[in-house]
Design a protein around this motif. Structure first.
Motif, short mmCIF file in Angstrom:
data_model
loop_
_atom_site.label_atom_id
_atom_site.label_comp_id
_atom_site.label_asym_id
_atom_site.label_seq_id
_atom_site.Cartn_x
_atom_site.Cartn_y
_atom_site.Cartn_z
N PHE A 5 0.67 -1.10 0.04
CA PHE A 5 0.08 -0.02 0.08
C PHE A 5 0.89 1.28 0.03
CE2 PHE A 5 -2.89 3.24 2.02
CZ PHE A 5 -4.05 3.02 0.98
N SER A 6 0.99 1.89 -1.19
CA SER A 6 1.85 3.00 -1.24
C SER A 6 1.20 4.17 -1.19
CB SER A 6 2.77 2.85 -2.51
OG SER A 6 1.73 3.15 -3.61
N VAL A 7 1.68 5.31 -0.91
CA VAL A 7 1.34 6.64 -0.59
C VAL A 7 0.71 7.12 -2.09
CG1 VAL A 7 1.78 8.92 -0.07
CG2 VAL A 7 2.56 7.21 1.20
N LYS A 8 1.30 6.57 -3.22
CA LYS A 8 0.95 7.14 -4.47
C LYS A 8 -0.62 6.62 -4.82
CE LYS A 8 2.78 7.13 -9.30
NZ LYS A 8 3.88 6.73 -10.21
N ARG A 9 -0.56 5.23 -4.41
CA ARG A 9 -1.83 4.65 -4.79
C ARG A 9 -2.86 5.03 -3.89
NH1 ARG A 9 -2.29 -1.65 -3.63
NH2 ARG A 9 -1.41 -1.77 -5.72
N ALA A 10 -2.58 5.62 -2.62
CA ALA A 10 -3.67 6.05 -1.66
C ALA A 10 -4.09 7.37 -2.06
CB ALA A 10 -2.94 6.49 -0.14
N SER A 11 -2.98 8.25 -2.61
CA SER A 11 -3.27 9.58 -3.52
C SER A 11 -4.11 9.30 -4.73
CB SER A 11 -2.07 10.50 -3.45
OG SER A 11 -1.40 9.87 -4.54
N LEU A 12 -3.80 8.50 -5.53
CA LEU A 12 -4.62 8.18 -6.51
C LEU A 12 -6.26 7.85 -6.36
CD1 LEU A 12 -4.78 8.30 -9.83
CD2 LEU A 12 -3.77 5.95 -9.76
N ILE A 13 -6.26 6.93 -5.23
CA ILE A 13 -7.52 6.40 -4.87
C ILE A 13 -8.50 7.65 -4.33
CG2 ILE A 13 -8.88 4.87 -3.09
CD1 ILE A 13 -6.78 3.17 -3.56
N TRP A 14 -7.76 8.41 -3.53
CA TRP A 14 -8.52 9.53 -2.99
C TRP A 14 -8.95 10.56 -3.90
CZ3 TRP A 14 -11.01 11.17 0.93
CH2 TRP A 14 -11.23 12.49 1.30
N SER A 15 -7.82 10.79 -4.87
CA SER A 15 -8.40 12.05 -6.11
C SER A 15 -9.54 11.29 -6.47
CB SER A 15 -7.25 12.15 -7.00
OG SER A 15 -6.90 10.98 -7.97
N LEU A 16 -9.78 10.17 -6.85
CA LEU A 16 -10.89 9.57 -7.44
C LEU A 16 -12.32 9.70 -7.00
CD1 LEU A 16 -9.41 6.27 -9.28
CD2 LEU A 16 -10.08 8.49 -10.42
N ALA A 17 -12.27 9.46 -5.60
CA ALA A 17 -13.43 9.38 -4.74
C ALA A 17 -13.52 10.39 -3.82
CB ALA A 17 -13.34 8.03 -3.97
N ARG A 18 -12.91 11.65 -4.05
CA ARG A 18 -12.85 12.56 -2.95
C ARG A 18 -14.02 13.12 -2.58
NH1 ARG A 18 -8.29 16.65 -3.84
NH2 ARG A 18 -8.83 15.73 -5.93
N GLY A 19 -14.86 13.50 -3.65
CA GLY A 19 -16.28 14.12 -3.18
C GLY A 19 -17.23 13.17 -2.52
N ASP A 20 -17.18 11.95 -2.90
CA ASP A 20 -18.22 11.04 -2.36
C ASP A 20 -17.61 10.55 -1.03
OD1 ASP A 20 -19.82 10.98 -4.62
OD2 ASP A 20 -19.15 9.17 -5.26
N ALA A 21 -16.13 10.47 -0.80
CA ALA A 21 -15.69 10.12 0.19
C ALA A 21 -16.15 11.07 1.27
CB ALA A 21 -14.15 9.88 0.43
#
Length: 95
Positions: A5-21
């Protein structure tokens, strides 16, 4: 094989789901949120952090795509199951 689980992966997931999250976070803190919402959210977080995947990470590109597709879809699904009045109230609170 353990999932990295990398920081890069976490930031990519967060950018995709930010509003809904953010909407999901507000729903979790709301006093009228359904009882199932917290356990479902905890299961989703456990899936993202766990080494078990639907598509193993050692398969190039496909191992990451399952997280990038599944996480936003599940969040959207959970938000769609919220009562309409609660969801409307939460969306009005959005900045």
């Amino acid at each position: 094989m353990l999932k990295r689980f990398s920081v890069k992966r976490a930031s990519l997931i967060w950018s995709l789901a930010r509003g809904d999250a953010r909407l999901l976070w507000r729903a979790l803190k709301h006093p009228r949120s359904p009882r199932w919402l917290l356990p479902a959210t905890l299961l989703l977080v456990a899936y993202v952090l766990s080494p078990v995947d639907f598509i193993p990470d050692f398969i190039p590109l496909l191992g990451v795509i399952d997280d990038l597709v599944l996480l936003p879809l599940v969040i959207r699904f959970m938000l769609g199951r919220l009562p309409a009045d609660l969801r409307g109230e939460l969306e009005q609170q959005s900045p």
